[in-house]
Enzyme design. Sequence first.
Site, short mmCIF file in Angstrom:
data_model
loop_
_atom_site.label_atom_id
_atom_site.label_comp_id
_atom_site.label_asym_id
_atom_site.label_seq_id
_atom_site.Cartn_x
_atom_site.Cartn_y
_atom_site.Cartn_z
N ALA A 1 -18.24 0.44 -6.75
CA ALA A 1 -16.89 -0.07 -6.50
C ALA A 1 -16.34 -0.78 -7.73
CB ALA A 1 -16.91 -1.03 -5.32
N TYR B 1 -12.03 -5.80 -17.78
CA TYR B 1 -12.90 -4.68 -17.36
C TYR B 1 -14.10 -4.54 -18.29
CZ TYR B 1 -13.85 0.15 -15.76
OH TYR B 1 -14.42 1.30 -15.26
#
Length: 240
Positions: A83, A147
Amino acid sequence: MAKVAIVTGGTRGIGEAVSLALKERGHTVVANYGGNDERAQAFSQKHDIPVYKWDVGDHEATIAGCEKVAAEIGPVDIVVNNAGITRDGVLHKMSFEDWNDVMRINLGGCFNMAKACFPGMRERKWGRIVNIGSVNGQAGQYGQVNYAAAKSGIHGFTKALAQEGAKFGVTVNAIAPGYIDTDMVAAVPEPVLEKIVSRIPVGRLGQAHEIARGVAFLCSDNAAFVTGSTLSINGGQHMY
Ligand code: CAA
């Protein structure tokens, strides 16, 4: 040997391909998802794989979700932490929420899932945890401090937990995908993506099943001696 596997974010993109690959190899697969009910229900009906909704970034929800899976399906021996979200933007425009959401879900999700499932694997003396990192966690990427930091963190998390699991038959590995043909990559502005693809030696985006095969190997008994490793599957974009 057939095991119970949870794939987080397992109903779409790379996660969907991983769910199917593990099912094909005889495992009992459960796909977790966070938001898109419609896609999850369609996935579940099409592939006959049960789906469970919770936010992997939410610690209590993850513990409760994994307990529910264990009670309804069986003890969890394989976890694929797939995820993840992007909230791209250059640092001077990035909000704290964009930073925090990515850290909470992408990296925090690995911690929460491991807290829920690793102790049981350790007791039963067999387990597989595969964390999906990223080429951008290895090399960095313009517009992705959140990220890249979370994915880089996943690579460190993997190496640390691998050391804790080794003597209990629990392996912990990472895969670092390059740019894969998924909704996430499709959201990158076209001219930016074209430039990125032009720098991939293999000359194309990867396919989700090309990541899933790597995950399936790392989950197999054949990979019992592989732990703490990162398998880069990126078309040669970053040779690390
Ligand atoms: N290096 C240096 N400079 C760059 C650059 C780069 N890689 N990319 C853009 N720039 C420059 C531009 O040339 C531009 O400069 P000028 O103003 O002087 O012309 C300036 O930065 C602003 O660029 P943008 O117009 O792109 O700025 P923006 O604020 O509109 O958009 C962005 C920024 C959102 C980060 C956008 O560039 C973007 O989406 N980039 C792609 C990020 C990316 O690769 N995400 C991957 C998502 S998929 C994924 O993450 C999966 C995985 O694991 C691989």
